[in-house]
Design a protein around this motif. Structure first.
Motif, short mmCIF file in Angstrom:
data_model
loop_
_atom_site.label_atom_id
_atom_site.label_comp_id
_atom_site.label_asym_id
_atom_site.label_seq_id
_atom_site.Cartn_x
_atom_site.Cartn_y
_atom_site.Cartn_z
N ALA A 38 8.81 -5.85 -18.24
CA ALA A 38 8.96 -6.29 -19.63
C ALA A 38 9.45 -7.73 -19.68
CB ALA A 38 9.92 -5.37 -20.37
N LEU A 39 10.40 -8.08 -18.81
CA LEU A 39 10.90 -9.46 -18.77
C LEU A 39 9.79 -10.43 -18.35
CD1 LEU A 39 13.31 -11.40 -19.00
CD2 LEU A 39 13.76 -10.94 -16.58
N THR A 40 8.97 -10.02 -17.40
CA THR A 40 7.86 -10.87 -16.97
C THR A 40 6.88 -11.12 -18.11
OG1 THR A 40 8.04 -9.99 -14.73
CG2 THR A 40 5.99 -11.11 -15.29
N PHE A 41 6.53 -10.08 -18.85
CA PHE A 41 5.62 -10.25 -19.98
C PHE A 41 6.24 -11.13 -21.06
CE2 PHE A 41 3.42 -6.17 -18.72
CZ PHE A 41 2.28 -6.81 -18.30
N ARG A 42 7.52 -10.98 -21.30
CA ARG A 42 8.16 -11.78 -22.35
C ARG A 42 8.27 -13.25 -21.93
NH1 ARG A 42 8.75 -6.84 -23.46
NH2 ARG A 42 9.51 -6.02 -25.43
N MET A 43 8.54 -13.49 -20.66
CA MET A 43 8.56 -14.88 -20.18
C MET A 43 7.16 -15.50 -20.30
SD MET A 43 11.53 -15.86 -19.35
CE MET A 43 12.45 -14.80 -20.40
N ASP A 66 -0.87 -18.38 -15.87
CA ASP A 66 -0.79 -17.27 -16.82
C ASP A 66 -1.27 -15.98 -16.18
OD1 ASP A 66 0.05 -19.10 -18.70
OD2 ASP A 66 -1.96 -19.39 -19.54
N LEU A 67 -2.33 -16.07 -15.41
CA LEU A 67 -2.86 -14.88 -14.74
C LEU A 67 -1.89 -14.35 -13.68
CD1 LEU A 67 -6.61 -15.87 -14.43
CD2 LEU A 67 -5.58 -14.24 -16.01
N VAL A 68 -1.14 -15.24 -13.06
CA VAL A 68 -0.13 -14.80 -12.09
C VAL A 68 0.95 -13.99 -12.80
CG1 VAL A 68 1.70 -15.61 -10.55
CG2 VAL A 68 -0.55 -16.65 -10.44
N TYR A 69 1.42 -14.49 -13.95
CA TYR A 69 2.40 -13.74 -14.74
C TYR A 69 1.83 -12.38 -15.14
CZ TYR A 69 6.08 -17.20 -15.61
OH TYR A 69 7.14 -18.05 -15.47
N MET A 85 4.95 -14.67 -22.53
CA MET A 85 4.72 -14.95 -23.95
C MET A 85 5.47 -16.20 -24.40
SD MET A 85 2.50 -12.86 -24.98
CE MET A 85 2.53 -13.20 -26.71
N CYS A 86 6.60 -16.51 -23.75
CA CYS A 86 7.35 -17.72 -24.10
C CYS A 86 6.60 -18.98 -23.69
CB CYS A 86 8.71 -17.72 -23.42
SG CYS A 86 9.92 -16.64 -24.18
N ILE A 87 5.85 -18.92 -22.59
CA ILE A 87 5.21 -20.15 -22.10
C ILE A 87 3.75 -20.26 -22.48
CG2 ILE A 87 6.76 -20.33 -20.13
CD1 ILE A 87 4.40 -19.38 -18.38
N ILE A 88 3.14 -19.18 -22.96
CA ILE A 88 1.69 -19.21 -23.18
C ILE A 88 1.32 -20.10 -24.38
CG2 ILE A 88 1.54 -17.17 -24.64
CD1 ILE A 88 -1.06 -16.52 -23.10
N SER A 137 12.64 -22.87 -24.64
CA SER A 137 14.07 -22.66 -24.85
C SER A 137 14.36 -22.06 -26.22
CB SER A 137 14.83 -23.96 -24.66
OG SER A 137 14.44 -24.92 -25.61
N ILE A 138 13.49 -22.29 -27.18
CA ILE A 138 13.66 -21.68 -28.50
C ILE A 138 13.39 -20.18 -28.44
CG2 ILE A 138 12.67 -21.57 -30.84
CD1 ILE A 138 12.21 -24.63 -30.52
N ARG A 139 12.40 -19.78 -27.65
CA ARG A 139 11.99 -18.37 -27.58
C ARG A 139 12.76 -17.56 -26.55
NH1 ARG A 139 6.09 -20.72 -27.48
NH2 ARG A 139 5.77 -20.95 -29.72
#
Length: 167
Positions: A46-51, A12-15, A53-56, A127-129
């Motif tokens: 923005a894509l990195t932050f959203r990805m 998470d910190l890497v993202y 948020m999808c996995i967190i 995959s839902i998010r």
């Protein structure tokens, strides 16, 4: 050993660090009048932050997300019928949208996107998010263009930056 005590995992910190680096690079490029590069780095950040948020959160949220995920999962087999219950056991009132067999709470386009994502990547919270993450990332250049047309490039960039950082 981490420098700061945190509840985040190392991945998470890497993202987070990568996303913030892209955003800072975007701001640096914009300050130095490299607007196209700034927009590209902002889009990637923005894509990195959203990805992230999808996995967190490894669980599907109660109420909206779980119901939309169930309907999208049922639409994997019957794409034109948004069913909440594939085989309703109890009788239902067709006038009560919260307990009906057919679920029309969300537009079909978004449910189709979720169903396609689950079909491609398997049934998981990620995959839902994913469709929402991709579409909200594509909103960043749209907001930039609107701000640029209405006021100027700086206003468009600031609005796009805020859009890219919000969730």
């Amino acid at each position: 050993m981490l420098f700061v005590d945190t509840h985040f995992e190392r991945d998470d910190l890497v993202y987070l660090c990568f996303g913030f680096a892209l955003i800072l690079l975007s701001i640096f490029c914009f300050v130095h009048s490299k607007n196209n590069a700034a927009l590209i780095f902002l889009l990637l950040g923005a894509l990195t932050f959203r990805m992230w948020m999808c996995i967190i959160d490894p669980f599907i949220q109660i109420w909206d997300e779980q119901f939309h995920a169930l309907v999208a999962r049922n639409m994997m087999k019957h794409p034109l019928i948004p069913m909440l219950y594939r085989n309703p056991v109890l009788p239902f009132d067709y006038r009560d949208w919260t307990s009906n067999c057919i679920w029309l709470h969300k537009q079909p386009l978004f449910l189709w996107q979720m169903a396609l994502s689950m079909k491609m990547f398997g049934i998981s919270p990620f995959s839902i998010r994913l469709p929402s993450a991709l579409l909200s990332t594509l909103l960043v250049p749209v907001v930039y263009r609107i701000g640029k047309i209405i006021l100027n490039e700086r206003a468009g960039y600031i609005a796009a930056l805020l859009t890219g950082l919000c969730y």
